[in-house]
Scaffold this motif. Structure first.
Motif, PDB file in Angstrom:
ATOM      1  N   VAL A  25       0.854  -1.188   0.000  1.00 58.49           N
ATOM      2  CA  VAL A  25       0.000   0.000   0.000  1.00 58.49           C
ATOM      3  C   VAL A  25       0.893   1.242   0.000  1.00 58.49           C
ATOM      4  O   VAL A  25       1.835   1.331   0.786  1.00 58.49           O
ATOM      5  N   PRO A  26       0.601   2.214  -0.868  1.00 60.91           N
ATOM      6  CA  PRO A  26       1.416   3.435  -0.922  1.00 60.91           C
ATOM      7  C   PRO A  26       1.466   4.170   0.426  1.00 60.91           C
ATOM      8  O   PRO A  26       0.507   4.154   1.194  1.00 60.91           O
ATOM      9  N   LYS A  27       2.591   4.803   0.676  1.00 58.85           N
ATOM     10  CA  LYS A  27       2.822   5.500   1.940  1.00 58.85           C
ATOM     11  C   LYS A  27       1.734   6.535   2.216  1.00 58.85           C
ATOM     12  O   LYS A  27       1.274   6.676   3.351  1.00 58.85           O
ATOM     13  N   GLU A  28       1.306   7.261   1.199  1.00 54.98           N
ATOM     14  CA  GLU A  28       0.293   8.301   1.376  1.00 54.98           C
ATOM     15  C   GLU A  28      -1.029   7.707   1.866  1.00 54.98           C
ATOM     16  O   GLU A  28      -1.720   8.300   2.687  1.00 54.98           O
ATOM     17  N   VAL A  29      -1.371   6.533   1.349  1.00 54.76           N
ATOM     18  CA  VAL A  29      -2.615   5.861   1.755  1.00 54.76           C
ATOM     19  C   VAL A  29      -2.494   5.398   3.199  1.00 54.76           C
ATOM     20  O   VAL A  29      -3.417   5.573   3.999  1.00 54.76           O
ATOM     21  N   ARG A  30      -1.343   4.820   3.550  1.00 56.39           N
ATOM     22  CA  ARG A  30      -1.135   4.367   4.932  1.00 56.39           C
ATOM     23  C   ARG A  30      -1.265   5.536   5.902  1.00 56.39           C
ATOM     24  O   ARG A  30      -1.925   5.428   6.940  1.00 56.39           O
ATOM     25  N   GLN A  31      -0.653   6.661   5.557  1.00 53.31           N
ATOM     26  CA  GLN A  31      -0.724   7.842   6.423  1.00 53.31           C
ATOM     27  C   GLN A  31      -2.160   8.344   6.550  1.00 53.31           C
ATOM     28  O   GLN A  31      -2.600   8.709   7.645  1.00 53.31           O
ATOM     29  N   ALA A  32      -2.897   8.364   5.453  1.00 55.13           N
ATOM     30  CA  ALA A  32      -4.277   8.846   5.479  1.00 55.13           C
ATOM     31  C   ALA A  32      -5.168   7.944   6.330  1.00 55.13           C
ATOM     32  O   ALA A  32      -6.022   8.436   7.086  1.00 55.13           O
ATOM     33  N   VAL A  33      -4.970   6.635   6.230  1.00 55.97           N
ATOM     34  CA  VAL A  33      -5.771   5.696   7.021  1.00 55.97           C
ATOM     35  C   VAL A  33      -5.482   5.893   8.505  1.00 55.97           C
ATOM     36  O   VAL A  33      -6.403   5.964   9.322  1.00 55.97           O
ATOM     37  N   ARG A  34      -4.209   6.004   8.863  1.00 59.53           N
ATOM     38  CA  ARG A  34      -3.858   6.193  10.282  1.00 59.53           C
ATOM     39  C   ARG A  34      -4.395   7.529  10.816  1.00 59.53           C
ATOM     40  O   ARG A  34      -4.927   7.589  11.930  1.00 59.53           O
ATOM     41  N   LYS A  35      -4.295   8.574  10.002  1.00 55.36           N
ATOM     42  CA  LYS A  35      -4.801   9.879  10.416  1.00 55.36           C
ATOM     43  C   LYS A  35      -6.323   9.841  10.596  1.00 55.36           C
ATOM     44  O   LYS A  35      -6.859  10.394  11.560  1.00 55.36           O
ATOM     45  N   SER A  36      -7.011   9.168   9.692  1.00 49.97           N
ATOM     46  CA  SER A  36      -8.464   9.039   9.800  1.00 49.97           C
ATOM     47  C   SER A  36      -8.846   8.260  11.053  1.00 49.97           C
ATOM     48  O   SER A  36      -9.800   8.614  11.752  1.00 49.97           O
ATOM     49  N   HIS A  37      -8.105   7.208  11.336  1.00 49.95           N
ATOM     50  CA  HIS A  37      -8.378   6.401  12.526  1.00 49.95           C
ATOM     51  C   HIS A  37      -8.282   7.256  13.793  1.00 49.95           C
ATOM     52  O   HIS A  37      -9.159   7.207  14.658  1.00 49.95           O
ATOM     53  N   ARG A  38      -7.239   8.062  13.873  1.00 46.27           N
ATOM     54  CA  ARG A  38      -7.077   8.954  15.034  1.00 46.27           C
ATOM     55  C   ARG A  38      -8.171  10.022  15.063  1.00 46.27           C
ATOM     56  O   ARG A  38      -8.760  10.295  16.107  1.00 46.27           O
ATOM     57  N   GLY A  39      -8.440  10.621  13.906  1.00 49.69           N
ATOM     58  CA  GLY A  39      -9.420  11.699  13.823  1.00 49.69           C
ATOM     59  C   GLY A  39     -10.840  11.268  14.146  1.00 49.69           C
ATOM     60  O   GLY A  39     -11.661  12.079  14.584  1.00 49.69           O
ATOM     61  N   LEU A  40     -11.119  10.001  13.942  1.00 48.59           N
ATOM     62  CA  LEU A  40     -12.456   9.472  14.226  1.00 48.59           C
ATOM     63  C   LEU A  40     -12.577   8.928  15.649  1.00 48.59           C
ATOM     64  O   LEU A  40     -13.583   8.309  15.993  1.00 48.59           O
ATOM     65  N   GLY A  41     -11.551   9.131  16.453  1.00 47.88           N
ATOM     66  CA  GLY A  41     -11.624   8.725  17.852  1.00 47.88           C
ATOM     67  C   GLY A  41     -11.231   7.287  18.106  1.00 47.88           C
ATOM     68  O   GLY A  41     -11.715   6.671  19.051  1.00 47.88           O
ATOM     69  N   HIS A  42     -10.355   6.736  17.276  1.00 52.26           N
ATOM     70  CA  HIS A  42      -9.863   5.360  17.434  1.00 52.26           C
ATOM     71  C   HIS A  42     -10.994   4.318  17.464  1.00 52.26           C
ATOM     72  O   HIS A  42     -11.110   3.562  18.429  1.00 52.26           O
TER      73      HIS A  42
END
Length: 69
Positions: A25-42
């Motif tokens: 998975v491209p680095k940008e996608v990995r970063q976006a998924v992790r950021k979304s996970h945090r932003g949505l309250g884990h």
């Protein structure tokens, strides 16, 4: 890890597959998924994947969310 795949446990095989998915998975996608996970309250994995799917996430993002630990 033993290179003789015939002797691998089910857990070792799953870990290897997850590592393979994560590296594909491209680095940008990995970063976006992790950021979304945090932003949505884990949210839990199941809830997070549902949210991504309903939001129209890419196949790569969904694969990463399933494999990410």
């Amino acid at each position: 890890m033993n290179n003789d795949i015939d002797n691998w446990s089910e857990e070792e095989i799953m870990k290897e597959r997850k590592e393979e998915i994560v590296t594909q998975v491209p680095k940008e996608v990995r970063q976006a998924v992790r950021k979304s996970h945090r932003g949505l309250g884990h949210p839990s994995r199941t809830t997070f994947i549902k949210m991504l799917r309903l939001a129209g996430a890419t196949k790569a993002a969904l694969q990463y969310a399933r494999a990410w630990v």
